[in-house]
Design an enzyme around this catalytic site. Structure first.
Site, PDB file in Angstrom:
ATOM      1  N   PHE A  64     -10.750  -3.678  24.714  1.00  0.00           N
ATOM      2  CA  PHE A  64     -10.625  -5.085  25.083  1.00  0.00           C
ATOM      3  C   PHE A  64     -11.219  -5.930  23.972  1.00  0.00           C
ATOM      4  O   PHE A  64     -12.382  -5.752  23.603  1.00  0.00           O
ATOM      5  CB  PHE A  64     -11.337  -5.387  26.409  1.00  0.00           C
ATOM      6  CG  PHE A  64     -11.126  -6.810  26.854  1.00  0.00           C
ATOM      7  CD1 PHE A  64      -9.930  -7.196  27.450  1.00  0.00           C
ATOM      8  CD2 PHE A  64     -12.107  -7.774  26.650  1.00  0.00           C
ATOM      9  CE1 PHE A  64      -9.723  -8.516  27.838  1.00  0.00           C
ATOM     10  CE2 PHE A  64     -11.900  -9.101  27.035  1.00  0.00           C
ATOM     11  CZ  PHE A  64     -10.715  -9.473  27.630  1.00  0.00           C
ATOM     12  N   ASP A  89     -16.512  -4.200  17.364  1.00  0.00           N
ATOM     13  CA  ASP A  89     -16.532  -5.309  18.316  1.00  0.00           C
ATOM     14  C   ASP A  89     -17.724  -5.080  19.246  1.00  0.00           C
ATOM     15  O   ASP A  89     -17.668  -4.299  20.185  1.00  0.00           O
ATOM     16  CB  ASP A  89     -15.215  -5.340  19.101  1.00  0.00           C
ATOM     17  CG  ASP A  89     -15.196  -6.454  20.159  1.00  0.00           C
ATOM     18  OD1 ASP A  89     -16.279  -6.996  20.482  1.00  0.00           O
ATOM     19  OD2 ASP A  89     -14.103  -6.755  20.663  1.00  0.00           O
ATOM     20  N   LYS A 121     -20.915 -12.833  23.978  1.00  0.00           N
ATOM     21  CA  LYS A 121     -21.622 -12.614  25.254  1.00  0.00           C
ATOM     22  C   LYS A 121     -23.149 -12.724  25.178  1.00  0.00           C
ATOM     23  O   LYS A 121     -23.700 -13.802  25.342  1.00  0.00           O
ATOM     24  CB  LYS A 121     -21.205 -11.252  25.830  1.00  0.00           C
ATOM     25  CG  LYS A 121     -19.725 -11.213  26.209  1.00  0.00           C
ATOM     26  CD  LYS A 121     -19.386 -10.097  27.160  1.00  0.00           C
ATOM     27  CE  LYS A 121     -18.049 -10.297  27.820  1.00  0.00           C
ATOM     28  NZ  LYS A 121     -16.893  -9.740  27.142  1.00  0.00           N
TER      29      LYS A 121
END
Ligand SMILES: *Cc1c(COP(=O)(O)O)cnc(C)c1O
Length: 396
Positions: A138, A223, A252
Site C-alpha cells: 500500500f 516506504d 503518519k
C-alpha cells in the site's frame, strides 16, 4: 445538543461517501483514550492510523502547536522558516539520510520519491523508469501511488494507470531478480506491509534486496510511512532489518496529529534539482514545529526502546486471546504494529462488538484486525484493551 446519530445523519447528507466509517463520532482525546459525542469512552488502538504516536493531546505537541500558531503559520517555500530547518536537521542527524523534503501526506511523500527515482533512472540507468513494488503493498491513494500499490482492488476503477510499475510477491528476492530489466530504476517496499495485514518478511529479505540493488545500480526506496518513527521498535524500520535505503518516505507517525509527509534521500540518490519539485503547504511552520516537538520527545525519551518492551506485553496479551478463542488463527506483531487473524471473515462483526466494548481497532482485512496504539501506551492500558476485546470476542 446533537448526539452521535445526528452527526452521522448529517455526514451522510453532506460528505462524499468514499470512506467506510465506523459509527463513532470522536469529539475528544487524551492519551490512549478518546470520547464520542454521547460521552462514551474508548481505548484508541487505531490512533489516527498510526499517526498519534504520543497519544492524544500530548502537552509537547499541544504546546508546540499553540506557540507556533501565535508566531507564524505559513510562508511560501520561497523563504526559509526555522521549524522546517530544525526538523530537517533532527531527521537527518538521526537517520542514514542526507536530505529531506517535506510534503503533506504519505501519498505525496511517495510521489516525490517516485519522481526522484524516475529522474535517477533517466540520468544514471540510461533512461530506466520502471519501479518494482510488492503485491499486497500500500503506497497511497493518488494516481501515482495507486499505480505503485500492488492491490488490484485499489486500481480497477481508475484505469488506465500510470505505466512503469511492476508488482512481484513480497518477501521473494528471486521474484525481484526475475522482474529486473534494463528498464528498472528502483525497488520500492514497505519494511513490514501494514495495510496489507501486518505482513512481516524474513529477517534477511531486505538485506538481500539491498545487495541486488547495489549490484545493479538500482535505488532501494523504503516506504516507511507506517513503519517509521518508532512504530517497529527502532526510530526507523530499516534499522530493524540492518539495511540502509537510498530513499525513505515518512508520514503518519511523523505528524503526531498534524498532516505532514517527507521523503529523505542519500546524497548519491538525490537526482532532483531546484525547480524539479515543490509544495505550497509542504513543510510549513505549523506542521514542522509540531513534528519537531514530537520527534524530539520520541528521541530524547527513547520511545523506540519502550516500544520494544511493550511489544512483548502486547504479544503476550494476544496469545492469551488466542488460547481463549479457537477462531483466532494467527498473531502477527512487530513493535506496536500487530494483527489478529481469524479463520473466517468476521472482522466487521469484531469491530462492531469492539466499539461496543470500548476498544477501537482497524479491520485491516475481512478476516483480520490491526492494532496500532500510541507508542507511549501503558502496560495497564494494553491489559484493559485485551480485556475489552476478550469481552467483544466472547459475543462472536
Ligand atoms: C498510509 C500509508 C500511505 C499513504 O499515506 P497517506 O497519508 O494516507 O497518503 C502510504 N504508504 C504506506 C505504507 C501507508 O501505510
Amino acid at each position: 445538543m446533537a448526539n452521535s446519530a445526528d452527526w452521522i445523519a448529517k455526514e451522510q447528507k453532506y460528505y462524499a461517501q468514499t470512506v467506510r466509517r465506523q459509527p463513532v463520532v470522536i469529539v475528544k482525546g487524551e492519551g490512549t483514550r478518546v470520547w464520542d459525542a454521547d460521552g462514551k469512552e474508548y481505548l484508541d488502538f487505531v490512533a489516527g492510523w498510526a499517526v498519534d504516536n504520543l497519544g492524544h493531546s500530548h502537552p509537547a505537541i499541544t504546546n508546540a502547536i499553540v506557540e507556533q500558531a501565535g508566531t507564524l503559520l505559513q510562508t511560501s517555500n520561497q523563504y526559509y522558516t526555522i521549524p522546517q530547518i530544525q526538523l530537517a536537521e533532527l531527521l537527518i542527524e538521526n537517520s542514514c539520510m542526507d536530505r529531506v523534503f517535506f510534503g503533506n501526506s504519505g501519498a505525496e511523500a511517495n510521489e516525490g520519491a517516485l519522481k526522484l527515482a524516475r529522474k535517477y533512472g533517466k540520468e544514471n540507468r540510461d533512461g530506466a523508469y520502471e519501479i518494482i513494488t510488492a503485491l499486497n503493498s500500500f503506497h497511497g491513494r493518488t494516481m501515482t501511488a495507486v499505480a505503485a500499490t500492488g492491490q488490484p482492488h485499489y486500481q480497477e476503477a481508475f484505469q488506465p494507470l500510470q505505466p512503469g510499475y511492476v508488482h512481484v510477491d513480497f518477501n521473494d528476492v528471486e521474484a525481484i531478480m526475475n522482474a529486473t530489466t534494463d528498464k528498472t530504476a528502483a525497488i520500492m517496499l514497505e519494511p513490514v506491509q501494514g495495510e496489507g495485514g501486518v505482513v512481516i518478511p524474513d529477517e534477511d529479505y531486505l538485506v538481500r534486496v539491498r545487495e541486488w540493488c547495489d549490484k545493479n545500480n538500482l535505488l532501494l526506496i523504503l516506504d516507511e510511512v507506517q513503519t517509521g518513527m518508532g512504530r517497529l521498535g527502532s526510530l526507523f524500520g530499516y534499522q530493524e532489518y540492518n539495511v540502509e535505503p537510498d530513499v525513505m518516505t515518512l508520514a503518519k507517525g511523523l505528524g503526531y496529529g498534524v498532516p505532514i509527509g517527507a521523503f529523505l534521500s542519500k546524497e548519491s540518490a538525490m537526482a532532483l534539482v531546484p525547480g524539479d519539485h515543490g509544495s505550497t503547504f509542504g513543510g510549513n511552520a505549523l506542521t514542522t514545529a509540531a513534528a519537531y516537538a514530537g520527534t524530539k520527545f520520541l528521541i530524547d525519551n527513547d520511545i523506540p526502546a519502550y516500544v520494544k518492551q511493550m511489544e512483548g506485553h502486547l504479544i503476550e496479551g494476544l496469545h492469551k486471546l488466542k488460547s481463549q478463542f479457537s477462531f483466532i488463527s494467527d498473531i502477527r506483531c512487530k513493535g506496536l504494529l500487530a494483527a489478529l487473524e481469524f479463520d473466517s471473515d468476521i472482522s466487521a462483526q469484531v469491530l462492531t462488538n469492539a466499539n461496543a466494548a470500548g476498544i477501537l481497532l482497524n479491520g485491516v482485512r475481512p478476516n483480520a484486525v490491526r492494532f496500532m496504539p500510541p507508542l507511549n501506551v501503558t502496560p495497564s492500558e494494553i491489559d484493559e484493551a485485551m480485556e475489552r476485546l476478550s469481552g467483544a470476542l466472547a459475543q462472536i
